[in-house]
Design a protein around this motif. Structure first.
Motif, mmCIF file in Angstrom:
data_model
loop_
_atom_site.group_PDB
_atom_site.id
_atom_site.type_symbol
_atom_site.label_atom_id
_atom_site.label_comp_id
_atom_site.label_asym_id
_atom_site.label_seq_id
_atom_site.Cartn_x
_atom_site.Cartn_y
_atom_site.Cartn_z
ATOM 1 N N TYR A 1 -6.725 0.639 2.655
ATOM 2 C CA TYR A 1 -5.634 1.544 2.276
ATOM 3 C C TYR A 1 -5.118 2.146 3.570
ATOM 4 O O TYR A 1 -5.807 2.941 4.212
ATOM 5 N N LEU B 1 -6.969 6.875 -5.052
ATOM 6 C CA LEU B 1 -8.091 6.285 -4.343
ATOM 7 C C LEU B 1 -9.283 6.055 -5.272
ATOM 8 O O LEU B 1 -9.979 5.036 -5.168
ATOM 9 N N TYR C 1 -5.920 13.390 3.993
ATOM 10 C CA TYR C 1 -6.795 12.461 3.271
ATOM 11 C C TYR C 1 -8.280 12.833 3.371
ATOM 12 O O TYR C 1 -9.111 12.246 2.673
ATOM 13 N N ILE D 1 -13.622 1.198 -0.223
ATOM 14 C CA ILE D 1 -12.325 1.562 0.332
ATOM 15 C C ILE D 1 -12.453 1.880 1.823
ATOM 16 O O ILE D 1 -13.318 2.668 2.229
ATOM 17 N N LEU E 1 -10.072 3.397 4.809
ATOM 18 C CA LEU E 1 -8.820 4.064 5.149
ATOM 19 C C LEU E 1 -8.482 3.748 6.607
ATOM 20 O O LEU E 1 -9.276 4.019 7.503
ATOM 21 N N CYS F 1 -2.978 4.452 5.793
ATOM 22 C CA CYS F 1 -2.412 5.797 5.602
ATOM 23 C C CYS F 1 -1.311 6.077 6.630
ATOM 24 O O CYS F 1 -1.569 6.039 7.844
ATOM 25 N N SER G 1 -15.883 6.726 1.126
ATOM 26 C CA SER G 1 -14.884 5.876 1.783
ATOM 27 C C SER G 1 -15.184 5.806 3.275
ATOM 28 O O SER G 1 -15.847 6.681 3.839
#
Length: 265
Positions: free
Chosen positions: A142, A252, A50, A13, A15, A144, A57
């Motif tokens: 992902y 997540l 987050y 992942i 971010l 944000c 991540s």
């Protein structure tokens, strides 16, 4: 200040945080008007919200403010939402449609900022996505975001709490979209929409290429879900945020599990 901060992890992942930065160089700040200097349209505290939610991540954070240049806009200047009110690559107004500049940027100003800030952010983001994909065979971006829940200039009524954008399913595998929407809808006390007013910005649309092993999803949170008030001083509400961090952590974690073990078709 460096334009971008990268924190590397070994998981699948990545971010993206394009709008949490508040840095405005002095020469640019001097051209903003009093309204622009308020930096109202920041994704306030989204980095804090987050932080630590998913071990391993990677995060890529733009430290510059979106009024310098918007890292989530097409560098060509093309609109993400033709026919709808929105802000431009270098915004000329805030989200309420009010002017933010005493001296608006010239074309040369915009190009200079594109090279120094926009390009730097996307070079870092692309590098991390490629690095993560090399480890796992796939990567999930992902993205944000957060925004005030009531902005008549941009949308009618009150925005749902979770606004999931996949550009109508084009930027990620069906399993990722379904899992994200399902987990958010199942959360008591929150409202959710898939590809509503926010269908994913330029970042999601640029990098989300499921057929190439890179999946992208944008999460636009209503700021009422974690701020004490959607107005200055934009205070982080520990109680609200702690509650919100639980479903975000579950989401997540689910996406990471799917990336490592799941069928992404």
């Amino acid at each position: 200040m460096t334009p971008v901060t990268v924190r590397q992890g070994s998981g699948p992942i990545v971010l993206g945080l394009p709008h949490t930065g508040t840095y405005v160089p002095d020469d640019i700040a001097a051209k903003l008007n009093d309204n622009g200097r308020k930096l109202t349209d920041t994704d306030w505290h989204i980095d804090r919200l987050y932080d630590g939610l998913l071990a391993d991540s990677t995060s890529v954070t733009a430290n510059f403010h979106r009024y310098v240049i918007d890292a989530n806009r097409d560098p060509s200047g093309a609109s993400l939402y033709p026919g709808q009110n929105t802000t431009t690559l270098v915004p000329l107004t805030d989200f309420d449609g009010k002017d933010i500049w005493d001296t608006p940027p010239s074309e040369a100003d915009t190009e200079d900022r594109r090279r120094k800030f926009h390009a730097a952010y996307h070079a870092a983001l692309k590098e991390e996505l490629m690095r993560v994909k090399a480890i796992h065979g796939i990567a999930i971006l992902y993205d944000c975001h957060s925004i005030r829940s009531k902005i008549p200039f941009l949308f009618d009524g009150t925005l749902p709490d979770f606004n999931i954008g996949t550009n109508l399913g084009a930027t990620c595998g069906r399993v990722i979209e379904t899992a994200t929407y399902g987990l958010c809808r199942a959360e008591d006390g929150y409202t959710t929409v898939l590809n509503g007013r926010f269908k994913g910005g330029w970042t999601t649309r640029r990098y989300g290429k499921p057929e190439q092993g890179i999946h992208a999803i944008q999460m636009e949170l209503a700021q009422s879900t974690y701020l004490s008030d959607e107005a200055p001083p934009w205070s982080y509400d520990e109680i609200k945020a702690t509650r919100l961090r639980r479903p975000l952590s579950r989401l997540l974690g689910k996406l990471a599990h799917i990336a490592i073990n799941g069928d992404l078709t």
